[in-house]
Design an enzyme around this catalytic site. Structure first.
Site, mmCIF file in Angstrom:
data_model
loop_
_atom_site.group_PDB
_atom_site.id
_atom_site.type_symbol
_atom_site.label_atom_id
_atom_site.label_comp_id
_atom_site.label_asym_id
_atom_site.label_seq_id
_atom_site.Cartn_x
_atom_site.Cartn_y
_atom_site.Cartn_z
ATOM 1 N N PRO A 40 -49.819 -40.411 -18.244
ATOM 2 C CG PRO A 40 -47.735 -40.282 -17.871
ATOM 3 C CD PRO A 40 -48.901 -39.556 -18.211
ATOM 4 C CB CYS A 41 -53.097 -44.562 -16.742
ATOM 5 S SG CYS A 41 -52.676 -45.823 -17.715
ATOM 6 C CD GLN A 42 -47.754 -45.739 -16.040
ATOM 7 O OE1 GLN A 42 -48.052 -44.757 -15.835
ATOM 8 N NE2 GLN A 42 -47.243 -46.412 -17.072
ATOM 9 C CG PHE A 62 -55.513 -43.052 -11.941
ATOM 10 C CD1 PHE A 62 -55.809 -42.269 -10.657
ATOM 11 C CD2 PHE A 62 -55.054 -42.094 -12.918
ATOM 12 C CE1 PHE A 62 -55.379 -41.079 -10.337
ATOM 13 C CE2 PHE A 62 -54.818 -40.683 -12.622
ATOM 14 C CZ PHE A 62 -54.957 -40.194 -11.128
ATOM 15 C CB SER A 63 -52.685 -49.113 -13.435
ATOM 16 O OG SER A 63 -52.894 -50.631 -13.744
#
Length: 362
Positions: A83-85, A87-88
């Protein structure tokens, strides 16, 4: 388990974008891990693979490897798209610095160490390398791979360059065991008018029209179901209030913005700031769509209005913009999250093609 071909294990597997791309290239998916039960159901029903529906923090890498009846060094490819939230780019003012999922980058490394696959593939948002706190985790990943004897090949790519009708930038890291220089897929598409025909031939970027134009799907009004006895699965238009429908109808067709509407008709929430110009904007037929996000069915989250019809995109349409075929059905709830968080299958397929070619040669 009988292994009959090149093999892959899919961590943080989501709804199956990566799995589909690898399966299309002939890989045998030995296992997958996904925390979201709806995404896991979608993966299982489309790819016929049992997904371990669990928080990966609760899964010991050795336990999972032994469940798959694999020896260390036996697996061909281990894919991880955490999951990249955190670093978004949507995380403003370093608000993502303490996001609970940031450390999953390191959890992926734990699985690499246990499985020791021939190749390790990692995908994430550009913020992993552009945000200072993201880069901390990126450096840990790179150092860990180096200490395990892997050599990296990495690039920041736009998925439009790999046949996806959407602009979506991602950092891709491919690592080869025992210091092997891993292959990296070359772009297959490029910006029209800027393609150097003297080099490797490229196709022009695919557009929104290529994906959903020419009346590919039934026309709908907000809230209408266009599945037509299963012929167009997931083609259901999100419900919208009459006030929003009236506002959407004023946005110019084919790429118009809410800023094109006279201010007297603007929503109150837009009068006090100048940013987020893509909010309540229409997609344009003649170019790739904006990035399909987890808010892709909500016009207030981005340029997610149909180019001509006065409604938000349907799940079927945004799935097409992600590169999913029409027979790939999304199940359960939170379809926008399943679709928006997926790795576009054409990108995964391009990576799989390069790796399979190398594996067959070796």
């Amino acid at each position: 388990m009988i292994i009959t071909s090149t093999t892959v294990v899919d961590l943080f597997s989501g709804a199956g974008g990566t799995g589909l791309g690898f399966k299309q290239e002939g890989f045998q998916i030995l296992g997958a891990v996904e925390n979201n039960k709806h995404a896991a159901e979608t993966y299982e029903k489309n790819l016929d693979v049992k997904v371990k529906n669990i928080n990966i923090r609760e899964l010991e890498p050795q336990t999972f490897r032994e469940e798959l009846n694999l020896q260390r060094n036996q697996l061909d490819v281990l894919v991880g798209c955490p999951p990249c939230q955190g670093f978004s780019r949507m995380q403003k003012n370093n608000k993502g610095i303490n996001h609970q999922d940031n450390d999953l980058v390191i959890k992926y490394l734990d699985f690499v160490e246990e499985f020791m696959p021939k190749f390790a593939v990692f995908e994430n948002v550009p913020g992993l390398i552009t945000k200072p706190y993201g880069h901390i985790f990126y450096e840990k990943l790179c150092l860990g791979l180096k200490e395990l004897g892997y050599k990296r090949n990495e690039k920041l790519v736009d998925v439009a360059d790999y046949g996806v009708p959407q602009h979506r930038k991602r950092i891709i890291v491919i690592a080869g065991r025992n210091g092997e220089e891993p292959p990296f897929p070359q772009p297959t598409h490029g910006e029209p008018g800027k393609i150097d025909k003297s080099q490797t031939p490229l196709y022009p970027w695919l557009t929104v029209y290529d994906a959903i134009g020419n009346n590919k799907y039934p026309q709908l009004k907000p809230g209408e179901n266009g599945e037509h006895d299963g012929k167009y699965p997931n083609h259901i238009a999100p419900k919208t209030t009459q006030k929003i429908v009236e506002f959407i109808s004023m946005v110019p067709k084919n790429g118009g913005s809410r800023t094109d509407i006279p201010k007297q008709f603007w929503l109150k929430c837009h009068l006090s700031h100048k940013g987020h110009s893509d909010v309540y904007g229409r997609a344009a037929w003649n170019r790739p769509s904006n990035t399909i996000t987890a808010g892709c069915l909500n016009p207030s989250k981005g340029r997610f209005i149909h180019p001509e019809q006065d409604r938000a995109f349907t799940p079927r349409e945004v799935a097409a913009l992600q590169g999913f075929p029409d027979d790939f059905v999304f199940y359960g709830k939170c379809l926008q999250v399943q679709i928006g968080n997926a790795v576009p299958p054409p990108l995964a397929k391009a990576i799989a093609q390069e790796l399979r070619h190398r594996l067959i040669q070796s």
